[in-house]
Design an enzyme around this catalytic site. Sequence first.
Site, PDB file in Angstrom:
ATOM      1  N   HIS A   1     -41.923 -71.716 -13.428  1.00 10.79           N
ATOM      2  CA  HIS A   1     -41.754 -73.153 -13.624  1.00 10.79           C
ATOM      3  C   HIS A   1     -40.517 -73.589 -12.839  1.00 10.79           C
ATOM      4  O   HIS A   1     -39.550 -72.827 -12.700  1.00 10.79           O
ATOM      5  CB  HIS A   1     -41.597 -73.484 -15.109  1.00 10.79           C
ATOM      6  CG  HIS A   1     -42.923 -73.560 -15.821  1.00 10.79           C
ATOM      7  ND1 HIS A   1     -43.163 -74.433 -16.849  1.00 10.79           N
ATOM      8  CD2 HIS A   1     -44.068 -72.873 -15.625  1.00 10.79           C
ATOM      9  CE1 HIS A   1     -44.418 -74.278 -17.264  1.00 10.79           C
ATOM     10  NE2 HIS A   1     -44.976 -73.329 -16.551  1.00 10.79           N
TER      11      HIS A   1
ATOM     12  N   GLU B   1     -37.940 -75.399 -13.295  1.00  6.26           N
ATOM     13  CA  GLU B   1     -36.613 -75.302 -13.912  1.00  6.26           C
ATOM     14  C   GLU B   1     -36.070 -73.884 -13.798  1.00  6.26           C
ATOM     15  O   GLU B   1     -34.880 -73.665 -13.549  1.00  6.26           O
ATOM     16  CB  GLU B   1     -36.689 -75.658 -15.410  1.00  6.26           C
ATOM     17  CG  GLU B   1     -37.008 -77.109 -15.719  1.00  6.26           C
ATOM     18  CD  GLU B   1     -38.503 -77.353 -15.872  1.00  6.26           C
ATOM     19  OE1 GLU B   1     -39.310 -76.723 -15.144  1.00  6.26           O
ATOM     20  OE2 GLU B   1     -38.864 -78.181 -16.726  1.00  6.26           O
TER      21      GLU B   1
ATOM     22  N   ARG C   1     -32.569 -69.767 -11.258  1.00  8.68           N
ATOM     23  CA  ARG C   1     -32.389 -68.463 -10.607  1.00  8.68           C
ATOM     24  C   ARG C   1     -31.767 -68.620  -9.220  1.00  8.68           C
ATOM     25  O   ARG C   1     -30.944 -67.816  -8.805  1.00  8.68           O
ATOM     26  CB  ARG C   1     -33.716 -67.700 -10.535  1.00  8.68           C
ATOM     27  CG  ARG C   1     -34.321 -67.409 -11.918  1.00  8.68           C
ATOM     28  CD  ARG C   1     -35.574 -66.544 -11.832  1.00  8.68           C
ATOM     29  NE  ARG C   1     -35.238 -65.135 -11.692  1.00  8.68           N
ATOM     30  CZ  ARG C   1     -34.973 -64.304 -12.694  1.00  8.68           C
ATOM     31  NH1 ARG C   1     -35.043 -64.745 -13.936  1.00  8.68           N
ATOM     32  NH2 ARG C   1     -34.661 -63.050 -12.477  1.00  8.68           N
TER      33      ARG C   1
ATOM     34  N   CYS D   1     -41.434 -78.637 -20.336  1.00  8.64           N
ATOM     35  CA  CYS D   1     -42.556 -78.266 -21.202  1.00  8.64           C
ATOM     36  C   CYS D   1     -42.033 -77.761 -22.543  1.00  8.64           C
ATOM     37  O   CYS D   1     -40.885 -77.353 -22.663  1.00  8.64           O
ATOM     38  CB  CYS D   1     -43.434 -77.211 -20.520  1.00  8.64           C
ATOM     39  SG  CYS D   1     -42.601 -75.642 -20.164  1.00  8.64           S
TER      40      CYS D   1
ATOM     41  N   CYS E   1     -39.793 -74.300 -21.106  1.00  8.61           N
ATOM     42  CA  CYS E   1     -38.563 -74.744 -20.440  1.00  8.61           C
ATOM     43  C   CYS E   1     -37.626 -75.466 -21.414  1.00  8.61           C
ATOM     44  O   CYS E   1     -36.410 -75.382 -21.274  1.00  8.61           O
ATOM     45  CB  CYS E   1     -38.907 -75.632 -19.250  1.00  8.61           C
ATOM     46  SG  CYS E   1     -39.709 -74.692 -17.930  1.00  8.61           S
TER      47      CYS E   1
ATOM     48  N   LYS F   1     -35.686 -72.679 -22.944  1.00 15.15           N
ATOM     49  CA  LYS F   1     -34.742 -72.059 -22.006  1.00 15.15           C
ATOM     50  C   LYS F   1     -33.554 -72.977 -21.733  1.00 15.15           C
ATOM     51  O   LYS F   1     -32.411 -72.523 -21.678  1.00 15.15           O
ATOM     52  CB  LYS F   1     -35.454 -71.660 -20.714  1.00 15.15           C
ATOM     53  CG  LYS F   1     -36.405 -70.481 -20.953  1.00 15.15           C
ATOM     54  CD  LYS F   1     -36.960 -69.859 -19.691  1.00 15.15           C
ATOM     55  CE  LYS F   1     -37.753 -68.592 -20.054  1.00 15.15           C
ATOM     56  NZ  LYS F   1     -38.326 -67.914 -18.885  1.00 15.15           N
TER      57      LYS F   1
ATOM     58  N   ARG G   1     -31.235 -72.746 -24.575  1.00 15.26           N
ATOM     59  CA  ARG G   1     -30.477 -71.503 -24.497  1.00 15.26           C
ATOM     60  C   ARG G   1     -29.338 -71.604 -23.476  1.00 15.26           C
ATOM     61  O   ARG G   1     -28.210 -71.194 -23.736  1.00 15.26           O
ATOM     62  CB  ARG G   1     -31.440 -70.375 -24.131  1.00 15.26           C
ATOM     63  CG  ARG G   1     -30.789 -69.031 -24.005  1.00 15.26           C
ATOM     64  CD  ARG G   1     -31.837 -67.987 -23.663  1.00 15.26           C
ATOM     65  NE  ARG G   1     -31.197 -66.923 -22.919  1.00 15.26           N
ATOM     66  CZ  ARG G   1     -31.542 -65.646 -22.954  1.00 15.26           C
ATOM     67  NH1 ARG G   1     -32.562 -65.261 -23.690  1.00 15.26           N
ATOM     68  NH2 ARG G   1     -30.907 -64.761 -22.255  1.00 15.26           N
TER      69      ARG G   1
ATOM     70  N   LYS H   1     -35.548 -60.379 -10.710  1.00 15.78           N
ATOM     71  CA  LYS H   1     -34.488 -59.629 -11.403  1.00 15.78           C
ATOM     72  C   LYS H   1     -33.883 -58.561 -10.505  1.00 15.78           C
ATOM     73  O   LYS H   1     -32.658 -58.416 -10.406  1.00 15.78           O
ATOM     74  CB  LYS H   1     -35.059 -58.946 -12.648  1.00 15.78           C
ATOM     75  CG  LYS H   1     -35.362 -59.863 -13.810  1.00 15.78           C
ATOM     76  CD  LYS H   1     -35.798 -59.014 -15.017  1.00 15.78           C
ATOM     77  CE  LYS H   1     -36.060 -59.858 -16.249  1.00 15.78           C
ATOM     78  NZ  LYS H   1     -37.265 -60.715 -16.094  1.00 15.78           N
TER      79      LYS H   1
ATOM     80  N   LYS I   1     -26.248 -55.644 -18.178  1.00 15.28           N
ATOM     81  CA  LYS I   1     -26.366 -56.850 -19.001  1.00 15.28           C
ATOM     82  C   LYS I   1     -25.739 -56.628 -20.381  1.00 15.28           C
ATOM     83  O   LYS I   1     -25.016 -57.480 -20.897  1.00 15.28           O
ATOM     84  CB  LYS I   1     -27.841 -57.249 -19.154  1.00 15.28           C
ATOM     85  CG  LYS I   1     -28.383 -57.926 -17.910  1.00 15.28           C
ATOM     86  CD  LYS I   1     -29.831 -58.329 -18.059  1.00 15.28           C
ATOM     87  CE  LYS I   1     -30.017 -59.454 -19.031  1.00 15.28           C
ATOM     88  NZ  LYS I   1     -31.231 -60.251 -18.778  1.00 15.28           N
TER      89      LYS I   1
END
Length: 456
Positions: free
Chosen positions: A86, A88, A93, A141, A247, A250, A253, A389, A424
Amino acid sequence: MLSEVSLKRGADMWSADAVARLCLERYSELPKRGKPEPGREWSLLAAVVRASAQGALEEVVSLGTGTKCIGQSAMSPRGDVLNDSHAEVIARRGFVRYLTEQLRRVVCGETSEVLQPADEKGKWRLQPDVCFLFFTTHTPCGDASIIPMVETEAQPCWPVPTEESSDAAPDEKPKRQAGEQGGVATKRPRLTEREEESQEEADLHRTGAKCVPGAPEDPRAPGLGYHRVGVLRVKPGRGEPTLSLSCSDKLARWAVLGCQGALLSHYLEGAIYFSALVTSKCPYSSQAMERALFTRCSQVTGLPSGFHVQQLQLLQSSLEFPHSHAVVHGSWQQDPARRPPPGRVSPCGAAISWCAVSDRPLDVTANGYKQGVTKKAVGTAHARSLICKAELFRAFLALLAATPRSHIPQSLSGRDLHTYWDYKQAARPYQDAWLQLRNQAFPLWPRGPRHLLQFE
Ligand SMILES: [Zn+2]
Protein backbone atom coordinates in the site's frame (compact mmCIF):
# COMPACT_ATOMS: atom_id res chain seq x y z
CA MET A 1 -4.99 40.24 10.05
CA LEU A 2 -1.33 40.22 9.20
CA SER A 3 -0.26 39.95 12.83
CA GLU A 4 -2.77 37.18 13.36
CA VAL A 5 -1.19 35.19 10.56
CA SER A 6 2.33 35.74 11.76
CA LEU A 7 1.38 34.69 15.28
CA LYS A 8 0.21 31.31 14.06
CA ARG A 9 2.30 28.25 14.72
CA GLY A 10 4.76 27.47 11.98
CA ALA A 11 2.99 24.33 10.90
CA ASP A 12 -0.07 26.36 10.02
CA MET A 13 1.77 28.41 7.48
CA TRP A 14 1.93 25.87 4.71
CA SER A 15 -1.46 24.91 3.34
CA ALA A 16 -2.83 21.44 2.69
CA ASP A 17 -3.11 22.34 -1.00
CA ALA A 18 0.55 23.37 -1.14
CA VAL A 19 1.61 20.02 0.33
CA ALA A 20 -0.64 18.11 -2.08
CA ARG A 21 0.57 20.15 -5.06
CA LEU A 22 4.20 19.50 -4.22
CA CYS A 23 3.63 15.74 -3.93
CA LEU A 24 1.47 15.46 -7.05
CA GLU A 25 4.07 17.43 -9.04
CA ARG A 26 6.86 15.15 -7.83
CA TYR A 27 4.77 12.18 -8.93
CA SER A 28 4.07 13.70 -12.35
CA GLU A 29 7.82 14.12 -12.91
CA LEU A 30 8.50 10.43 -12.41
CA PRO A 31 8.77 8.18 -15.47
CA LYS A 32 5.74 6.19 -16.61
CA ARG A 33 7.01 2.86 -15.36
CA GLY A 34 4.68 1.51 -12.67
CA LYS A 35 2.05 4.20 -13.17
CA PRO A 36 -1.58 3.20 -13.86
CA GLU A 37 -2.73 2.75 -17.43
CA PRO A 38 -4.84 5.86 -18.16
CA GLY A 39 -8.59 5.36 -17.93
CA ARG A 40 -8.28 1.72 -16.99
CA GLU A 41 -6.27 1.52 -13.78
CA TRP A 42 -6.18 3.52 -10.58
CA SER A 43 -3.69 3.73 -7.74
CA LEU A 44 -3.00 5.32 -4.38
CA LEU A 45 -0.16 7.69 -3.58
CA ALA A 46 1.54 8.69 -0.33
CA ALA A 47 4.58 10.83 0.35
CA VAL A 48 6.81 12.27 3.05
CA VAL A 49 7.63 15.97 2.80
CA ARG A 50 10.46 17.74 4.57
CA ALA A 51 9.35 21.08 5.95
CA SER A 52 10.79 23.69 8.26
CA ALA A 53 9.27 24.34 11.64
CA GLN A 54 8.77 27.93 10.42
CA GLY A 55 6.28 26.60 7.88
CA ALA A 56 8.25 26.41 4.64
CA LEU A 57 7.87 23.31 2.49
CA GLU A 58 11.30 22.08 1.42
CA GLU A 59 11.03 18.91 -0.68
CA VAL A 60 9.44 15.50 -1.08
CA VAL A 61 11.90 13.02 0.45
CA SER A 62 9.93 9.84 -0.21
CA LEU A 63 7.01 8.92 -2.40
CA GLY A 64 5.13 5.66 -2.81
CA THR A 65 2.28 4.29 -4.87
CA GLY A 66 0.57 0.94 -4.60
CA THR A 67 -2.65 -0.86 -3.77
CA LYS A 68 -1.65 -4.48 -3.20
CA CYS A 69 -0.61 -6.80 -0.45
CA ILE A 70 0.69 -10.36 -0.77
CA GLY A 71 -0.97 -13.40 0.81
CA GLN A 72 0.46 -15.20 3.78
CA SER A 73 2.00 -18.05 1.79
CA ALA A 74 3.99 -15.65 -0.42
CA MET A 75 5.92 -14.26 2.59
CA SER A 76 9.62 -15.04 2.46
CA PRO A 77 12.07 -16.15 5.17
CA ARG A 78 14.80 -14.26 3.27
CA GLY A 79 13.19 -10.85 3.91
CA ASP A 80 13.36 -10.25 0.17
CA VAL A 81 9.69 -9.64 -0.63
CA LEU A 82 7.50 -6.64 0.13
CA ASN A 83 4.57 -8.04 2.09
CA ASP A 84 2.62 -4.82 2.03
CA SER A 85 2.66 -2.52 -0.99
CA HIS A 86 0.00 0.00 0.00
CA ALA A 87 1.23 3.49 -0.86
CA GLU A 88 1.59 4.56 2.79
CA VAL A 89 3.81 1.60 3.58
CA ILE A 90 5.94 2.09 0.44
CA ALA A 91 6.38 5.79 1.30
CA ARG A 92 7.38 4.95 4.88
CA ARG A 93 9.95 2.38 3.75
CA GLY A 94 11.43 4.85 1.25
CA PHE A 95 11.65 7.33 4.10
CA VAL A 96 13.72 4.80 6.07
CA ARG A 97 16.09 4.56 3.07
CA TYR A 98 16.34 8.35 3.05
CA LEU A 99 17.08 8.51 6.79
CA THR A 100 19.69 5.75 6.46
CA GLU A 101 21.52 7.81 3.85
CA GLN A 102 21.32 10.93 6.02
CA LEU A 103 22.82 8.92 8.91
CA ARG A 104 25.55 7.60 6.63
CA ARG A 105 26.50 11.15 5.78
CA VAL A 106 26.75 12.34 9.38
CA VAL A 107 28.70 9.33 10.67
CA CYS A 108 31.22 9.97 7.85
CA GLY A 109 31.58 13.60 8.93
CA GLU A 110 29.53 15.03 6.06
CA THR A 111 26.68 17.42 6.64
CA SER A 112 23.05 16.36 6.65
CA GLU A 113 20.08 18.56 5.82
CA VAL A 114 18.10 17.10 8.71
CA LEU A 115 20.33 15.56 11.43
CA GLN A 116 22.64 16.89 14.11
CA PRO A 117 24.58 15.19 16.93
CA ALA A 118 22.56 14.38 20.06
CA ASP A 119 23.90 14.57 23.61
CA GLU A 120 24.72 10.87 23.81
CA LYS A 121 27.72 9.80 21.78
CA GLY A 122 26.76 7.83 18.67
CA LYS A 123 23.22 9.23 18.64
CA TRP A 124 21.66 11.79 16.35
CA ARG A 125 18.52 13.85 16.35
CA LEU A 126 16.54 16.04 13.99
CA GLN A 127 17.71 19.62 13.66
CA PRO A 128 15.28 21.80 15.60
CA ASP A 129 14.04 23.45 12.44
CA VAL A 130 13.16 20.22 10.62
CA CYS A 131 9.82 18.45 10.52
CA PHE A 132 8.24 15.84 8.26
CA LEU A 133 4.70 15.79 6.90
CA PHE A 134 2.87 12.77 5.58
CA PHE A 135 0.62 13.04 2.53
CA THR A 136 -1.91 10.54 1.21
CA THR A 137 -4.27 10.81 -1.74
CA HIS A 138 -6.93 8.90 0.18
CA THR A 139 -8.20 8.11 3.64
CA PRO A 140 -6.06 5.22 4.96
CA CYS A 141 -7.67 1.78 4.72
CA GLY A 142 -9.11 0.24 7.87
CA ASP A 143 -10.60 2.12 10.78
CA ALA A 144 -10.21 5.67 9.38
CA SER A 145 -12.25 4.61 6.33
CA ILE A 146 -15.32 3.75 8.40
CA ILE A 147 -17.14 7.01 7.90
CA PRO A 148 -20.80 7.61 8.69
CA MET A 149 -22.16 9.28 5.57
CA VAL A 150 -23.72 12.11 7.56
CA GLU A 151 -20.20 13.13 8.47
CA THR A 152 -19.03 13.47 4.91
CA GLU A 153 -20.84 16.76 4.52
CA ALA A 154 -17.72 18.77 5.23
CA GLN A 155 -15.54 16.95 2.76
CA PRO A 156 -15.21 18.71 -0.54
CA CYS A 157 -15.80 16.04 -3.17
CA TRP A 158 -19.30 14.89 -2.41
CA PRO A 159 -21.31 14.42 -4.53
CA VAL A 160 -19.70 14.42 -7.94
CA PRO A 161 -22.36 16.25 -9.95
CA THR A 162 -23.97 14.47 -12.86
CA GLU A 163 -25.46 16.35 -15.79
CA GLU A 164 -28.87 16.51 -14.14
CA SER A 165 -27.48 17.62 -10.82
CA SER A 166 -24.74 19.92 -12.00
CA ASP A 167 -26.42 22.74 -10.14
CA ALA A 168 -25.38 21.07 -6.91
CA ALA A 169 -22.32 22.60 -5.34
CA PRO A 170 -19.47 20.09 -5.22
CA ASP A 171 -19.35 20.26 -1.45
CA GLU A 172 -23.06 19.90 -0.93
CA LYS A 173 -23.89 17.11 1.43
CA PRO A 174 -25.75 14.07 0.14
CA LYS A 175 -29.46 14.77 0.19
CA ARG A 176 -31.14 12.59 2.74
CA GLN A 177 -34.74 11.78 2.15
CA ALA A 178 -37.50 10.42 4.29
CA GLY A 179 -37.50 6.65 4.57
CA GLU A 180 -33.91 6.46 3.45
CA GLN A 181 -32.70 4.40 6.34
CA GLY A 182 -32.48 1.16 4.47
CA GLY A 183 -30.32 2.85 1.89
CA VAL A 184 -32.32 1.74 -1.14
CA ALA A 185 -30.48 3.59 -3.82
CA THR A 186 -32.89 2.87 -6.64
CA LYS A 187 -35.69 4.91 -5.07
CA ARG A 188 -33.77 8.12 -5.28
CA PRO A 189 -33.14 10.16 -8.39
CA ARG A 190 -30.01 12.08 -9.26
CA LEU A 191 -27.50 9.76 -7.74
CA THR A 192 -24.13 9.59 -9.33
CA GLU A 193 -22.58 6.21 -9.87
CA ARG A 194 -20.16 6.75 -7.01
CA GLU A 195 -23.04 7.70 -4.75
CA GLU A 196 -25.00 4.65 -5.77
CA GLU A 197 -22.12 2.41 -4.95
CA SER A 198 -21.90 3.91 -1.51
CA GLN A 199 -25.60 4.18 -0.86
CA GLU A 200 -26.11 0.51 -1.52
CA GLU A 201 -23.99 0.18 1.55
CA ALA A 202 -26.59 2.03 3.64
CA ASP A 203 -25.29 4.86 5.78
CA LEU A 204 -21.65 4.04 6.15
CA HIS A 205 -18.58 4.13 3.98
CA ARG A 206 -17.37 0.61 4.58
CA THR A 207 -13.92 -0.84 4.66
CA GLY A 208 -13.08 -4.18 3.12
CA ALA A 209 -10.53 -4.65 5.90
CA LYS A 210 -11.57 -7.47 8.23
CA CYS A 211 -11.01 -7.47 11.99
CA VAL A 212 -7.77 -9.17 13.06
CA PRO A 213 -7.90 -12.83 14.12
CA GLY A 214 -9.06 -13.15 17.72
CA ALA A 215 -11.22 -10.04 17.62
CA PRO A 216 -15.02 -10.23 17.47
CA GLU A 217 -16.20 -9.86 13.90
CA ASP A 218 -18.17 -6.91 12.54
CA PRO A 219 -21.89 -7.16 13.42
CA ARG A 220 -22.78 -6.35 9.74
CA ALA A 221 -26.02 -4.77 10.87
CA PRO A 222 -27.68 -2.44 8.37
CA GLY A 223 -26.56 1.17 8.27
CA LEU A 224 -24.31 2.57 10.95
CA GLY A 225 -24.15 -0.72 12.83
CA TYR A 226 -22.29 -2.55 10.08
CA HIS A 227 -18.80 -2.18 11.49
CA ARG A 228 -17.19 -2.11 14.88
CA VAL A 229 -15.00 0.97 15.13
CA GLY A 230 -11.59 1.49 16.67
CA VAL A 231 -10.44 -2.10 16.15
CA LEU A 232 -7.38 -3.54 14.41
CA ARG A 233 -7.97 -4.81 10.89
CA VAL A 234 -5.93 -6.70 8.33
CA LYS A 235 -5.51 -5.26 4.84
CA PRO A 236 -8.57 -5.52 2.60
CA GLY A 237 -8.54 -7.55 -0.57
CA ARG A 238 -9.70 -10.68 -2.28
CA GLY A 239 -7.77 -13.89 -2.38
CA GLU A 240 -5.57 -15.44 0.23
CA PRO A 241 -5.69 -13.69 3.64
CA THR A 242 -2.81 -11.42 4.49
CA LEU A 243 -1.07 -10.83 7.81
CA SER A 244 -0.50 -7.15 7.06
CA LEU A 245 -2.38 -4.68 9.19
CA SER A 246 -4.46 -1.88 7.69
CA CYS A 247 -2.81 1.48 7.01
CA SER A 248 -4.92 3.09 9.77
CA ASP A 249 -3.35 0.68 12.25
CA LYS A 250 0.17 1.19 10.92
CA LEU A 251 -0.17 4.97 11.03
CA ALA A 252 -1.42 4.70 14.63
CA ARG A 253 1.64 2.61 15.45
CA TRP A 254 4.01 5.12 13.78
CA ALA A 255 2.38 7.88 15.87
CA VAL A 256 3.74 6.13 18.99
CA LEU A 257 6.88 4.28 17.87
CA GLY A 258 7.90 6.79 15.21
CA CYS A 259 8.41 6.05 11.54
CA GLN A 260 12.16 5.29 11.64
CA GLY A 261 11.73 1.62 12.56
CA ALA A 262 13.64 -0.43 15.14
CA LEU A 263 16.99 -0.57 13.32
CA LEU A 264 17.54 3.16 12.89
CA SER A 265 16.40 3.82 16.45
CA HIS A 266 19.87 2.52 17.50
CA TYR A 267 21.26 5.72 15.97
CA LEU A 268 18.54 8.16 16.98
CA GLU A 269 17.96 9.90 20.28
CA GLY A 270 14.21 9.49 20.08
CA ALA A 271 11.49 8.53 17.66
CA ILE A 272 10.92 10.55 14.48
CA TYR A 273 7.26 11.46 14.09
CA PHE A 274 5.28 12.94 11.26
CA SER A 275 3.95 16.34 12.33
CA ALA A 276 0.91 16.33 10.12
CA LEU A 277 -1.14 14.13 7.84
CA VAL A 278 -2.49 15.82 4.73
CA THR A 279 -5.11 13.94 2.71
CA SER A 280 -6.33 14.72 -0.81
CA LYS A 281 -9.88 15.19 -1.90
CA CYS A 282 -11.71 11.91 -1.09
CA PRO A 283 -14.35 10.65 1.36
CA TYR A 284 -12.97 11.88 4.65
CA SER A 285 -13.95 12.35 8.26
CA SER A 286 -11.64 14.13 10.66
CA GLN A 287 -13.45 12.42 13.52
CA ALA A 288 -12.77 8.95 12.08
CA MET A 289 -9.16 9.94 11.36
CA GLU A 290 -8.65 11.11 14.94
CA ARG A 291 -10.21 7.94 16.31
CA ALA A 292 -8.12 5.69 14.08
CA LEU A 293 -4.80 7.51 14.31
CA PHE A 294 -4.51 8.60 17.90
CA THR A 295 -7.56 8.36 20.15
CA ARG A 296 -7.03 4.60 20.26
CA CYS A 297 -3.55 5.10 21.71
CA SER A 298 -4.07 8.30 23.69
CA GLN A 299 -4.22 6.47 27.03
CA VAL A 300 -0.86 4.72 26.54
CA THR A 301 1.56 5.61 29.34
CA GLY A 302 4.95 4.44 30.53
CA LEU A 303 6.68 4.98 27.20
CA PRO A 304 10.49 5.18 27.32
CA SER A 305 12.22 8.53 26.99
CA GLY A 306 12.10 9.83 23.41
CA PHE A 307 8.66 8.31 22.69
CA HIS A 308 5.20 9.81 23.08
CA VAL A 309 1.75 9.61 21.53
CA GLN A 310 2.02 12.04 18.63
CA GLN A 311 -1.07 14.09 17.82
CA LEU A 312 -0.66 14.64 14.12
CA GLN A 313 -2.21 17.73 12.67
CA LEU A 314 -4.95 16.47 10.30
CA LEU A 315 -5.71 18.43 7.17
CA GLN A 316 -7.52 17.85 3.91
CA SER A 317 -6.63 19.33 0.55
CA SER A 318 -9.09 20.14 -2.22
CA LEU A 319 -6.70 18.75 -4.85
CA GLU A 320 -7.36 15.36 -6.36
CA PHE A 321 -4.95 12.65 -7.49
CA PRO A 322 -5.48 12.25 -11.25
CA HIS A 323 -5.03 8.47 -10.99
CA SER A 324 -7.40 7.96 -8.06
CA HIS A 325 -10.30 5.53 -8.22
CA ALA A 326 -12.78 8.43 -8.12
CA VAL A 327 -11.16 10.30 -11.03
CA VAL A 328 -10.87 7.21 -13.23
CA HIS A 329 -14.58 6.48 -12.64
CA GLY A 330 -15.49 10.14 -12.99
CA SER A 331 -13.83 10.38 -16.38
CA TRP A 332 -16.35 7.90 -17.80
CA GLN A 333 -19.24 9.93 -16.46
CA GLN A 334 -18.09 12.94 -18.41
CA ASP A 335 -17.45 10.90 -21.51
CA PRO A 336 -19.46 7.65 -21.51
CA ALA A 337 -18.00 6.71 -24.88
CA ARG A 338 -14.65 6.23 -23.20
CA ARG A 339 -16.12 3.95 -20.61
CA PRO A 340 -14.31 0.64 -20.64
CA PRO A 341 -16.28 -2.60 -20.52
CA PRO A 342 -17.36 -3.67 -17.02
CA GLY A 343 -14.63 -5.36 -15.05
CA ARG A 344 -11.87 -3.72 -17.02
CA VAL A 345 -11.09 -1.06 -14.46
CA SER A 346 -8.73 -2.33 -11.83
CA PRO A 347 -6.20 -1.27 -9.23
CA CYS A 348 -2.71 -0.87 -10.67
CA GLY A 349 -0.62 -3.90 -9.76
CA ALA A 350 2.70 -2.08 -9.61
CA ALA A 351 4.13 -0.08 -6.71
CA ILE A 352 6.51 2.82 -7.22
CA SER A 353 9.00 3.89 -4.60
CA TRP A 354 11.03 7.03 -5.11
CA CYS A 355 13.15 8.63 -2.41
CA ALA A 356 15.71 11.41 -2.15
CA VAL A 357 18.84 9.27 -2.10
CA SER A 358 21.91 9.45 -4.34
CA ASP A 359 21.96 5.83 -5.50
CA ARG A 360 19.01 4.34 -7.44
CA PRO A 361 16.22 6.51 -6.04
CA LEU A 362 13.52 4.78 -8.11
CA ASP A 363 12.31 1.27 -7.34
CA VAL A 364 9.30 -0.24 -9.12
CA THR A 365 7.85 -3.51 -7.91
CA ALA A 366 4.97 -5.88 -8.60
CA ASN A 367 3.88 -8.72 -6.31
CA GLY A 368 6.57 -7.64 -3.84
CA TYR A 369 9.52 -8.09 -6.24
CA LYS A 370 11.19 -5.84 -8.82
CA GLN A 371 8.76 -5.34 -11.66
CA GLY A 372 9.55 -7.49 -14.67
CA VAL A 373 11.68 -10.16 -12.98
CA THR A 374 10.97 -13.71 -13.98
CA LYS A 375 9.82 -16.34 -11.49
CA LYS A 376 13.23 -17.94 -11.94
CA ALA A 377 15.02 -14.81 -10.71
CA VAL A 378 13.04 -14.72 -7.44
CA GLY A 379 15.47 -15.41 -4.60
CA THR A 380 18.35 -13.59 -6.30
CA ALA A 381 19.55 -10.12 -5.31
CA HIS A 382 18.46 -8.91 -8.75
CA ALA A 383 14.79 -9.49 -7.91
CA ARG A 384 14.79 -7.58 -4.64
CA SER A 385 13.21 -4.25 -4.04
CA LEU A 386 15.57 -1.74 -2.43
CA ILE A 387 13.01 -1.20 0.31
CA CYS A 388 12.44 -4.85 1.26
CA LYS A 389 13.52 -5.95 4.75
CA ALA A 390 16.71 -7.60 3.52
CA GLU A 391 17.84 -4.51 1.59
CA LEU A 392 17.00 -2.07 4.38
CA PHE A 393 18.95 -4.38 6.72
CA ARG A 394 21.87 -4.46 4.27
CA ALA A 395 21.85 -0.65 4.12
CA PHE A 396 21.78 -0.54 7.93
CA LEU A 397 24.77 -2.90 8.18
CA ALA A 398 26.62 -0.71 5.66
CA LEU A 399 25.87 2.29 7.88
CA LEU A 400 27.25 0.38 10.86
CA ALA A 401 30.36 -0.59 8.90
CA ALA A 402 30.88 3.05 7.92
CA THR A 403 30.55 4.26 11.52
CA PRO A 404 33.90 5.04 13.17
CA ARG A 405 34.48 2.77 16.15
CA SER A 406 34.27 5.69 18.59
CA HIS A 407 30.79 6.53 17.32
CA ILE A 408 29.16 3.10 17.34
CA PRO A 409 25.88 3.47 19.30
CA GLN A 410 26.13 1.91 22.75
CA SER A 411 23.29 -0.50 22.03
CA LEU A 412 25.39 -2.02 19.22
CA SER A 413 28.90 -1.92 20.56
CA GLY A 414 30.45 -5.18 21.69
CA ARG A 415 27.23 -7.08 20.98
CA ASP A 416 27.10 -10.46 19.32
CA LEU A 417 24.26 -9.79 16.89
CA HIS A 418 23.67 -11.69 13.68
CA THR A 419 20.18 -11.71 12.27
CA TYR A 420 17.72 -9.00 11.36
CA TRP A 421 15.68 -10.16 14.37
CA ASP A 422 18.74 -9.80 16.70
CA TYR A 423 19.41 -6.23 15.59
CA LYS A 424 15.77 -5.26 15.97
CA GLN A 425 15.47 -6.85 19.42
CA ALA A 426 18.62 -5.05 20.59
CA ALA A 427 16.85 -1.70 20.10
CA ARG A 428 15.54 -1.83 23.68
CA PRO A 429 13.74 1.52 24.08
CA TYR A 430 11.95 0.91 20.77
CA GLN A 431 10.97 -2.62 21.80
CA ASP A 432 9.84 -1.38 25.22
CA ALA A 433 7.67 1.27 23.57
CA TRP A 434 6.19 -1.40 21.31
CA LEU A 435 5.45 -3.60 24.32
CA GLN A 436 3.65 -0.76 26.09
CA LEU A 437 1.66 0.06 22.97
CA ARG A 438 0.71 -3.56 22.40
CA ASN A 439 -0.23 -4.23 26.01
CA GLN A 440 -2.22 -1.05 26.52
CA ALA A 441 -3.84 -0.41 23.14
CA PHE A 442 -3.32 -3.24 20.65
CA PRO A 443 -3.21 -6.62 22.42
CA LEU A 444 -4.56 -8.38 19.33
CA TRP A 445 -1.88 -7.05 16.94
CA PRO A 446 -0.83 -10.28 15.16
CA ARG A 447 2.75 -11.36 15.79
CA GLY A 448 4.55 -12.00 12.53
CA PRO A 449 6.09 -15.47 12.31
CA ARG A 450 9.54 -15.16 13.90
CA HIS A 451 11.21 -17.54 11.47
CA LEU A 452 10.60 -14.96 8.74
CA LEU A 453 12.89 -12.49 10.53
CA GLN A 454 15.92 -14.70 11.12
CA PHE A 455 17.83 -13.85 7.95
CA GLU A 456 21.32 -12.40 8.05
ZN1 LIG B 1 -3.89 0.86 2.99
